[in-house]
Write a protein that holds these residues in place. Structure first.
Motif, mmCIF file in Angstrom:
data_model
loop_
_atom_site.group_PDB
_atom_site.id
_atom_site.type_symbol
_atom_site.label_atom_id
_atom_site.label_comp_id
_atom_site.label_asym_id
_atom_site.label_seq_id
_atom_site.Cartn_x
_atom_site.Cartn_y
_atom_site.Cartn_z
ATOM 1 N N CYS A 157 0.818 -1.225 0.105
ATOM 2 C CA CYS A 157 0.068 0.095 0.001
ATOM 3 C C CYS A 157 1.067 1.135 -0.001
ATOM 4 O O CYS A 157 1.906 1.191 0.783
ATOM 5 C CB CYS A 157 -1.057 -0.206 1.318
ATOM 6 S SG CYS A 157 -2.324 -1.424 1.280
ATOM 7 N N GLY A 158 0.391 2.094 -0.732
ATOM 8 C CA GLY A 158 1.326 3.490 -0.763
ATOM 9 C C GLY A 158 2.331 3.530 -1.765
ATOM 10 O O GLY A 158 3.110 4.463 -2.166
ATOM 11 N N THR A 159 2.876 2.347 -2.319
ATOM 12 C CA THR A 159 3.530 2.289 -3.599
ATOM 13 C C THR A 159 3.275 3.090 -4.709
ATOM 14 O O THR A 159 2.189 3.042 -5.319
ATOM 15 C CB THR A 159 3.797 0.781 -3.939
ATOM 16 O OG1 THR A 159 4.219 -0.128 -3.152
ATOM 17 C CG2 THR A 159 4.953 0.705 -5.316
ATOM 18 N N MET A 160 4.289 3.982 -5.154
ATOM 19 C CA MET A 160 3.881 5.039 -6.181
ATOM 20 C C MET A 160 4.174 4.148 -7.590
ATOM 21 O O MET A 160 5.132 3.571 -7.692
ATOM 22 C CB MET A 160 4.807 6.314 -6.230
ATOM 23 C CG MET A 160 4.219 6.957 -4.910
ATOM 24 S SD MET A 160 2.702 7.476 -4.737
ATOM 25 C CE MET A 160 2.333 8.605 -5.793
ATOM 26 N N VAL A 161 3.009 4.614 -8.580
ATOM 27 C CA VAL A 161 3.251 3.563 -9.606
ATOM 28 C C VAL A 161 2.987 4.748 -11.080
ATOM 29 O O VAL A 161 1.887 5.496 -10.859
ATOM 30 C CB VAL A 161 2.263 2.617 -9.898
ATOM 31 C CG1 VAL A 161 2.162 1.761 -11.312
ATOM 32 C CG2 VAL A 161 2.288 1.526 -8.684
#
Length: 208
Positions: A157-161
């Motif tokens: 969760c929160g990983t920037m893509v």
């Protein structure tokens, strides 16, 4: 005779004082440019890094790549100051590339502007939202029409893509889990879909 002898005795010293210590050659200022053959690459394609060092001549050049998996590349420029290197991103993500002209006896060191390149993969995507607004998301918060993000099965969760579709790019966080349809990698929220001008189901470019 005494005066003449004194003049002759002083002549070597006078000559040395006029000549003085040999001066060192002063370094001149330099300039280095850098251009990339592309600012986005898919899969394991190589990128050509080209540039030129001024003033002309053979100079040592170092190119530093910073990102998910950085690299340091080195080469000597041609007698015209030109150089060209090939580099392949080893991991997906965004990289910053900068060239450095190494100082030597003739020129001072210099650095180019930073260039950026993104390494993508193909990913299958769909979107979700209508009928689910007001529901809680797996990563916290409530799904709303303006929520920017994507659902993914395993990325934290929160990983920037960073996603790209037909010239449109958006960088959003992982906010939910899914999709649960076989063969699909991402579910885009409605707001993300609109930013990308994505039709709803299809193939996009992804940095993760």
């Amino acid at each position: 005779m005494t005066l003449l002898a004194a003049v002759l005795a002083l002549s070597p010293a006078a000559a040395l004082s006029k000549k003085g210590p040999e001066r060192r050659q002063r370094r001149v200022g330099s300039h280095i440019s850098l251009h990339l053959s592309t600012h986005q690459v898919v899969g394991d394609r190589r990128i050509v890094l080209r540039g030129r060092v001024r003033p002309r001549g053979s100079h040592r050049v170092k190119v530093v790549v910073r990102g998910p998996r950085g690299a340091v590349l080195g080469q000597a420029s041609t007698r015209h100051g030109a150089f060209a290197l090939r580099w392949r991103p080893q991991r997906l993500g965004t990289y910053r590339v900068r060239a450095y002209g190494i100082h030597d006896r003739r020129v001072r060191g210099s650095s180019s502007p930073i260039r950026r390149v993104a390494a993508y993969r193909y990913a299958n995507a769909s979107y979700y939202g209508p009928g689910l607004y007001g529901s809680g998301m797996a990563c916290g918060g409530t799904l709303l029409p303006g929520t920017l993000g994507v659902a993914h099965k395993t990325l934290p969760c929160g990983t920037m893509v960073t996603l790209r579709y037909h010239g449109h790019t958006v960088t959003v966080p992982v906010v939910d889990r899914g999709p649960y349809v076989a063969g699909r990698d991402f579910d885009l929220t409605t707001a993300t879909r609109e930013r990308l001008h994505f039709p709803g189901v299809g193939t996009i470019l992804s940095s993760r």
